[in-house]
Design an enzyme around this catalytic site. Sequence first.
Site, PDB file in Angstrom:
ATOM      1  N   GLY A  43       0.802  -1.217   0.000  1.00  0.00           N
ATOM      2  CA  GLY A  43       0.000   0.000   0.000  1.00  0.00           C
ATOM      3  C   GLY A  43       0.833   1.265   0.000  1.00  0.00           C
ATOM      4  N   TYR A  44       0.170   2.402   0.270  1.00  0.00           N
ATOM      5  CA  TYR A  44       0.755   3.726   0.130  1.00  0.00           C
ATOM      6  C   TYR A  44       1.330   3.814  -1.290  1.00  0.00           C
ATOM      7  CZ  TYR A  44       1.779   8.199   2.132  1.00  0.00           C
ATOM      8  OH  TYR A  44       1.754   9.545   2.421  1.00  0.00           O
ATOM      9  N   LEU A  45       0.426   3.596  -2.217  1.00  0.00           N
ATOM     10  CA  LEU A  45       0.805   3.365  -3.610  1.00  0.00           C
ATOM     11  C   LEU A  45       1.401   4.596  -4.277  1.00  0.00           C
ATOM     12  CD1 LEU A  45      -2.305   1.258  -4.725  1.00  0.00           C
ATOM     13  CD2 LEU A  45      -0.126   0.449  -3.790  1.00  0.00           C
ATOM     14  N   GLY A  48       5.293   3.756  -9.186  1.00  0.00           N
ATOM     15  CA  GLY A  48       5.995   2.481  -9.386  1.00  0.00           C
ATOM     16  C   GLY A  48       5.015   1.313  -9.265  1.00  0.00           C
ATOM     17  N   HIS A  49       4.201   1.342  -8.209  1.00  0.00           N
ATOM     18  CA  HIS A  49       3.184   0.288  -8.056  1.00  0.00           C
ATOM     19  C   HIS A  49       2.243   0.275  -9.267  1.00  0.00           C
ATOM     20  CE1 HIS A  49       3.909   1.161  -3.588  1.00  0.00           C
ATOM     21  NE2 HIS A  49       4.205  -0.126  -3.690  1.00  0.00           N
ATOM     22  N   GLY A 159       8.433  -5.824  -8.663  1.00  0.00           N
ATOM     23  CA  GLY A 159       9.329  -4.778  -9.140  1.00  0.00           C
ATOM     24  C   GLY A 159      10.792  -5.159  -8.968  1.00  0.00           C
ATOM     25  N   LYS A 161      12.834  -3.109  -8.199  1.00  0.00           N
ATOM     26  CA  LYS A 161      13.246  -2.285  -7.059  1.00  0.00           C
ATOM     27  C   LYS A 161      13.715  -3.177  -5.897  1.00  0.00           C
ATOM     28  CE  LYS A 161      13.348   1.135  -4.020  1.00  0.00           C
ATOM     29  NZ  LYS A 161      12.704   0.719  -2.833  1.00  0.00           N
ATOM     30  N   ASP A 162      12.987  -4.282  -5.692  1.00  0.00           N
ATOM     31  CA  ASP A 162      13.372  -5.237  -4.649  1.00  0.00           C
ATOM     32  C   ASP A 162      13.993  -6.438  -5.353  1.00  0.00           C
ATOM     33  OD1 ASP A 162      11.972  -4.102  -2.010  1.00  0.00           O
ATOM     34  OD2 ASP A 162      10.654  -3.753  -3.713  1.00  0.00           O
ATOM     35  N   GLN A 165      14.259  -9.768  -3.508  1.00  0.00           N
ATOM     36  CA  GLN A 165      12.919 -10.317  -3.303  1.00  0.00           C
ATOM     37  C   GLN A 165      12.413 -10.975  -4.585  1.00  0.00           C
ATOM     38  OE1 GLN A 165       9.525  -8.250  -1.222  1.00  0.00           O
ATOM     39  NE2 GLN A 165       8.982  -7.691  -3.311  1.00  0.00           N
TER      40      GLN A 165
HETATM   41  P1  AMP Z   1       5.952  -2.556  -1.630  1.00  0.00           P
HETATM   42  O1  AMP Z   1       4.588  -1.948  -1.505  1.00  0.00           O
HETATM   43  O2  AMP Z   1       7.049  -1.603  -1.326  1.00  0.00           O
HETATM   44  O3  AMP Z   1       6.070  -3.874  -0.905  1.00  0.00           O
HETATM   45  O4  AMP Z   1       6.143  -2.893  -3.167  1.00  0.00           O
HETATM   46  C1  AMP Z   1       5.208  -3.676  -3.863  1.00  0.00           C
HETATM   47  C2  AMP Z   1       5.765  -4.018  -5.222  1.00  0.00           C
HETATM   48  O5  AMP Z   1       6.049  -2.820  -5.933  1.00  0.00           O
HETATM   49  C3  AMP Z   1       7.104  -4.785  -5.135  1.00  0.00           C
HETATM   50  O6  AMP Z   1       7.119  -5.793  -6.141  1.00  0.00           O
HETATM   51  C4  AMP Z   1       8.111  -3.704  -5.409  1.00  0.00           C
HETATM   52  O7  AMP Z   1       9.319  -4.198  -5.966  1.00  0.00           O
HETATM   53  C5  AMP Z   1       7.373  -2.843  -6.398  1.00  0.00           C
HETATM   54  N1  AMP Z   1       7.937  -1.480  -6.407  1.00  0.00           N
HETATM   55  C6  AMP Z   1       8.218  -0.695  -5.337  1.00  0.00           C
HETATM   56  N2  AMP Z   1       8.792   0.451  -5.727  1.00  0.00           N
HETATM   57  C7  AMP Z   1       8.885   0.396  -7.083  1.00  0.00           C
HETATM   58  C8  AMP Z   1       9.395   1.265  -8.086  1.00  0.00           C
HETATM   59  N3  AMP Z   1       9.955   2.437  -7.779  1.00  0.00           N
HETATM   60  N4  AMP Z   1       9.320   0.880  -9.374  1.00  0.00           N
HETATM   61  C9  AMP Z   1       8.767  -0.317  -9.701  1.00  0.00           C
HETATM   62  N5  AMP Z   1       8.262  -1.188  -8.812  1.00  0.00           N
HETATM   63  C10 AMP Z   1       8.323  -0.844  -7.518  1.00  0.00           C
END
Ligand code: AMP
Length: 290
Positions: A43-45, A48-49, A159, A161-162, A165
């Site tokens: 969340g807190y989209l 990127g999400h 993403g 980004k991780d 993961q």
């Molecule tokens: P999170 O909410 O941070 O757990 O991220 C959820 C998904 O969004 C994960 O697969 C992340 O890798 C991806 N994500 C987070 N930040 C970005 C970004 N800047 N660009 C692309 N994907 C992202």
Amino acid sequence: MSSGQWAVSGETMLVIKTPGEMQGWAQEQRRAGLRVGLVPTMGYLHAGHLSLVAEARRRCDAVAVSIFVNPVQFGPNEDFEKYPRDEARDLELCRGAGVAAVFLPAPAAMYAPDASVFVVEERLERGLCGARRPGHFRGVCTVVAKLFNLALPDVAVFGQKDFQQAAIICRMVRDLNFPVEVVVAPILREPDGLAMSSRNVYLSGDERQRALGLSRALAGAAEAVAAGPSPADAVRLRMAEVLERHALRVDYAEVVSAETLEPVAQASRGDVALVAAYCGKTRLIDNRVL
Ligand code: AMP
């Protein structure tokens, strides 16, 4: 869940709160012959999400987004309690992005008080964030396995980004034969290069400037190998120096093989540079395929 209870993906976005309802919705989509996409998030989209949602929509007929701040993947001294949350805004963004269903479970609905089965990946998690955040990927693998069993996706989008993961999820899918295609989408960045992250909201004005040290360190690593392989220790040192010059506290600055995530001796094209650093109290990560 009896058949026919759930509308097949259409105009209105469903907000689903329980695991049983999530499975019911997913089964209904599949019975109707639709391809289901899943984008797991906390969340807190941000944009990127939403880029992951767009990727899922390109590949699937009905896209579900899960929004769950998973307590099991946070360490005792990490930011689980204060992790940013804004349900109303997230739902609006999902609606605008053409999401068919949002899964928003309460922690108690996801974990029985005496839950005793967890998913552990044993190799790729040894270094990087796995070494710095013990138990983190056990929490990630467990929740993603559960989300796969609930949303029954044909495709799940994560993403880059991780990076670690994503590699671990691919390994889990391979080794446990999940019938899911994992897609890893590129990192979306702010115009100045900072990787988008929900945690960027923690940064003060000055910290926001200093946070550019991460993408700059990675740019330096890419530059170092542009002309050919380069001793990886020199690249690591150079990245750490850039981070320190931005008054960031280095958690790690690594160059690894993209396949094994093991440190390399010579940094070459195709290897991955990864950094994690504290900007004030906020731990930020970023990476770049060289
Ligand atoms: P999170 O909410 O941070 O757990 O991220 C959820 C998904 O969004 C994960 O697969 C992340 O890798 C991806 N994500 C987070 N930040 C970005 C970004 N800047 N660009 C692309 N994907 C992202």
